[in-house]
Scaffold this motif. Structure first.
Motif, mmCIF file in Angstrom:
data_model
loop_
_atom_site.group_PDB
_atom_site.id
_atom_site.type_symbol
_atom_site.label_atom_id
_atom_site.label_comp_id
_atom_site.label_asym_id
_atom_site.label_seq_id
_atom_site.Cartn_x
_atom_site.Cartn_y
_atom_site.Cartn_z
ATOM 1 N N ASP A 9 0.789 -1.246 0.000
ATOM 2 C CA ASP A 9 0.000 0.000 0.000
ATOM 3 C C ASP A 9 0.820 1.294 0.000
ATOM 4 O O ASP A 9 0.499 2.236 0.748
ATOM 5 C CB ASP A 9 -0.962 0.012 1.197
ATOM 6 C CG ASP A 9 -1.994 -1.091 1.159
ATOM 7 O OD1 ASP A 9 -1.879 -1.976 0.295
ATOM 8 O OD2 ASP A 9 -2.909 -1.088 2.005
ATOM 9 N N PHE A 14 -1.919 7.296 1.488
ATOM 10 C CA PHE A 14 -1.226 6.937 2.736
ATOM 11 C C PHE A 14 0.080 7.711 2.915
ATOM 12 O O PHE A 14 0.865 7.414 3.819
ATOM 13 C CB PHE A 14 -0.946 5.433 2.784
ATOM 14 C CG PHE A 14 -2.185 4.573 2.824
ATOM 15 C CD1 PHE A 14 -3.194 4.820 3.751
ATOM 16 C CD2 PHE A 14 -2.348 3.516 1.948
ATOM 17 C CE1 PHE A 14 -4.334 4.035 3.796
ATOM 18 C CE2 PHE A 14 -3.487 2.723 1.979
ATOM 19 C CZ PHE A 14 -4.481 2.987 2.911
ATOM 20 N N LEU A 20 -5.348 9.785 4.212
ATOM 21 C CA LEU A 20 -5.060 9.038 5.451
ATOM 22 C C LEU A 20 -3.535 9.010 5.570
ATOM 23 O O LEU A 20 -2.900 7.973 5.529
ATOM 24 C CB LEU A 20 -5.638 7.620 5.305
ATOM 25 C CG LEU A 20 -6.086 6.859 6.532
ATOM 26 C CD1 LEU A 20 -6.871 5.614 6.131
ATOM 27 C CD2 LEU A 20 -4.920 6.455 7.386
ATOM 28 N N ASP A 51 -4.672 -0.751 -1.707
ATOM 29 C CA ASP A 51 -6.011 -0.665 -1.152
ATOM 30 C C ASP A 51 -6.872 -0.100 -2.283
ATOM 31 O O ASP A 51 -6.478 0.882 -2.928
ATOM 32 C CB ASP A 51 -5.955 0.314 0.036
ATOM 33 C CG ASP A 51 -6.724 -0.149 1.245
ATOM 34 O OD1 ASP A 51 -7.136 -1.322 1.304
ATOM 35 O OD2 ASP A 51 -6.916 0.692 2.140
ATOM 36 N N HIS A 62 -15.804 0.432 6.697
ATOM 37 C CA HIS A 62 -14.390 0.841 6.680
ATOM 38 C C HIS A 62 -14.259 2.358 6.544
ATOM 39 O O HIS A 62 -13.308 2.949 7.063
ATOM 40 C CB HIS A 62 -13.705 0.130 5.521
ATOM 41 C CG HIS A 62 -12.222 0.203 5.520
ATOM 42 N ND1 HIS A 62 -11.442 -0.299 6.538
ATOM 43 C CD2 HIS A 62 -11.348 0.710 4.604
ATOM 44 C CE1 HIS A 62 -10.159 -0.107 6.238
ATOM 45 N NE2 HIS A 62 -10.075 0.505 5.077
ATOM 46 N N TRP A 73 -12.243 4.708 9.029
ATOM 47 C CA TRP A 73 -11.255 5.623 8.467
ATOM 48 C C TRP A 73 -11.928 6.654 7.575
ATOM 49 O O TRP A 73 -13.021 6.413 7.068
ATOM 50 C CB TRP A 73 -10.256 4.801 7.623
ATOM 51 C CG TRP A 73 -9.635 3.681 8.393
ATOM 52 C CD1 TRP A 73 -10.080 2.395 8.468
ATOM 53 C CD2 TRP A 73 -8.487 3.756 9.250
ATOM 54 N NE1 TRP A 73 -9.276 1.658 9.297
ATOM 55 C CE2 TRP A 73 -8.285 2.468 9.784
ATOM 56 C CE3 TRP A 73 -7.600 4.781 9.595
ATOM 57 C CZ2 TRP A 73 -7.241 2.182 10.668
ATOM 58 C CZ3 TRP A 73 -6.560 4.496 10.454
ATOM 59 C CH2 TRP A 73 -6.383 3.211 10.982
ATOM 60 N N HIS A 76 -10.694 6.829 1.636
ATOM 61 C CA HIS A 76 -9.333 6.763 1.111
ATOM 62 C C HIS A 76 -9.249 5.695 0.025
ATOM 63 O O HIS A 76 -10.059 4.759 -0.002
ATOM 64 C CB HIS A 76 -8.329 6.426 2.235
ATOM 65 C CG HIS A 76 -8.590 5.100 2.877
ATOM 66 N ND1 HIS A 76 -9.527 4.930 3.883
ATOM 67 C CD2 HIS A 76 -8.098 3.860 2.625
ATOM 68 C CE1 HIS A 76 -9.568 3.653 4.232
ATOM 69 N NE2 HIS A 76 -8.715 2.976 3.482
ATOM 70 N N TYR A 108 -7.086 -5.627 5.177
ATOM 71 C CA TYR A 108 -5.802 -5.076 5.602
ATOM 72 C C TYR A 108 -4.628 -5.880 5.040
ATOM 73 O O TYR A 108 -3.551 -5.339 4.830
ATOM 74 C CB TYR A 108 -5.741 -5.025 7.134
ATOM 75 C CG TYR A 108 -6.721 -4.026 7.722
ATOM 76 C CD1 TYR A 108 -6.397 -2.667 7.788
ATOM 77 C CD2 TYR A 108 -7.966 -4.431 8.174
ATOM 78 C CE1 TYR A 108 -7.290 -1.749 8.300
ATOM 79 C CE2 TYR A 108 -8.875 -3.519 8.689
ATOM 80 C CZ TYR A 108 -8.535 -2.180 8.750
ATOM 81 O OH TYR A 108 -9.428 -1.256 9.246
ATOM 82 N N LEU A 138 3.233 0.474 3.957
ATOM 83 C CA LEU A 138 2.373 1.269 4.821
ATOM 84 C C LEU A 138 1.081 0.494 5.110
ATOM 85 O O LEU A 138 0.580 -0.192 4.214
ATOM 86 C CB LEU A 138 2.019 2.578 4.103
ATOM 87 C CG LEU A 138 3.247 3.375 3.567
ATOM 88 C CD1 LEU A 138 2.770 4.528 2.692
ATOM 89 C CD2 LEU A 138 4.124 3.863 4.699
ATOM 90 N N ALA A 139 0.517 0.580 6.249
ATOM 91 C CA ALA A 139 1.086 1.221 7.423
ATOM 92 C C ALA A 139 1.536 0.109 8.387
ATOM 93 O O ALA A 139 0.876 -0.925 8.486
ATOM 94 C CB ALA A 139 0.035 2.108 8.091
ATOM 95 N N HIS A 142 -1.130 -1.461 10.595
ATOM 96 C CA HIS A 142 -2.370 -1.973 10.010
ATOM 97 C C HIS A 142 -2.067 -2.964 8.886
ATOM 98 O O HIS A 142 -2.033 -4.169 9.126
ATOM 99 C CB HIS A 142 -3.273 -0.805 9.581
ATOM 100 C CG HIS A 142 -3.670 0.035 10.753
ATOM 101 N ND1 HIS A 142 -4.634 -0.356 11.639
ATOM 102 C CD2 HIS A 142 -3.143 1.190 11.244
ATOM 103 C CE1 HIS A 142 -4.731 0.532 12.614
ATOM 104 N NE2 HIS A 142 -3.836 1.479 12.407
ATOM 105 N N CYS A 143 -1.849 -2.464 7.682
ATOM 106 C CA CYS A 143 -1.728 -3.405 6.556
ATOM 107 C C CYS A 143 -0.401 -4.144 6.529
ATOM 108 O O CYS A 143 -0.362 -5.307 6.105
ATOM 109 C CB CYS A 143 -2.016 -2.687 5.246
ATOM 110 S SG CYS A 143 -3.769 -2.207 5.127
HETATM 111 C C1 VGL Z 1 -4.465 0.932 5.943
HETATM 112 C C2 VGL Z 1 -5.821 1.954 7.444
HETATM 113 C C3 VGL Z 1 -6.891 1.787 6.625
HETATM 114 C C4 VGL Z 1 -3.089 0.468 5.586
HETATM 115 C C5 VGL Z 1 -5.530 0.729 5.113
HETATM 116 O O1 VGL Z 1 -2.759 0.370 4.389
HETATM 117 O O2 VGL Z 1 -2.317 0.199 6.527
HETATM 118 N N1 VGL Z 1 -4.627 1.526 7.105
HETATM 119 N N2 VGL Z 1 -6.740 1.160 5.474
#
Ligand code: VGL
Length: 195
Positions: A9, A14, A20, A51, A62, A73, A76, A108, A138-139, A142-143
């Motif tokens: 991602d 991001f 985001l 994403d 989401h 979130w 995004h 994720y 990233l991030a 999370h992902c």
């Molecule tokens: C992500 C939050 C929401 C990521 C994706 O790529 O880490 N974080 N959606």
């Protein structure tokens, strides 16, 4: 037996200025490209995820107008929009396989994604005999976390390259790295794995 780099991602939304934004995201984009350029044959396969959410609806809760920044979130990475594009500093010509995830529901992990021909990430890795993956992007909290955990569960040797990730929160990113280490994932600097 082969080794893949999984780039999670690295998308405009991001990175700084995105919907985001993750602090350090643009630097990660640059550093991942540098890592690939100097990796000289280290990776048999480079897989990158995006994403890729639906424009309509809230993608299974989401998206929210009042996000909690944990499970919901701001809007995004809507499919086909500039925010969903790879960050321009990521040289996408170095990517072999593109995976998208999150169309209509939260996703994720890269392992929830599909390639253009509908293969899963797991199928692609298995078909190429991949048994080791380095995970960047990233991030962190999370992902990257979800992708590295799934890779470890799939029985792969997994390393997260700690200078090639950035997270939403400092504490949650540190906790994610602890959780990953407990799951058997190695956390190392890219300089320690460079060819
Ligand atoms: C992500 C939050 C929401 C990521 C994706 O790529 O880490 N974080 N959606």
């Amino acid at each position: 037996m082969s080794r893949a780099l999984i780039v999670v991602d690295v998308q405009n939304d991001f990175t700084e200025g995105g919907a985001l934004a993750v602090t350090g995201g643009a630097r990660v984009a640059e550093a991942v490209t540098e890592h690939l350029r100097r990796s000289g044959g280290r990776y048999d396969l480079v897989v990158a995820s995006r994403d890729w959410h639906a424009a309509d609806g809230d993608n299974g809760g989401h998206f929210s107008a009042e996000p909690d920044w944990v499970d919901s979130w701001p809007v995004h990475c809507v499919a086909g929009t500039p925010g969903a594009d790879y960050h321009p500093a990521l040289d996408a010509t170095l990517v072999d396989v593109h995976v998208t995830k999150g169309a209509g529901s939260p996703a994720y992990s890269v392992f929830e994604g599909v390639t253009g021909d509908g293969s899963s990430a797991a199928e692609v890795l298995a078909s190429r005999g991949v048994d080791e993956v380095d995970v960047v992007g990233l991030a962190t909290d999370h992902c990257v976390r979800a992708s590295a955990l799934d890779a470890a569960r799939a029985g792969l040797r997994v390393r997260v390259l700690t200078d090639l990730v950035a997270g939403v929160g400092a504490e949650s990113s540190a906790a994610a790295l602890d959780e990953l280490r407990a799951a058997g994932v190695e956390t190392v600097a890219s300089t320690e794995v460079a060819a």
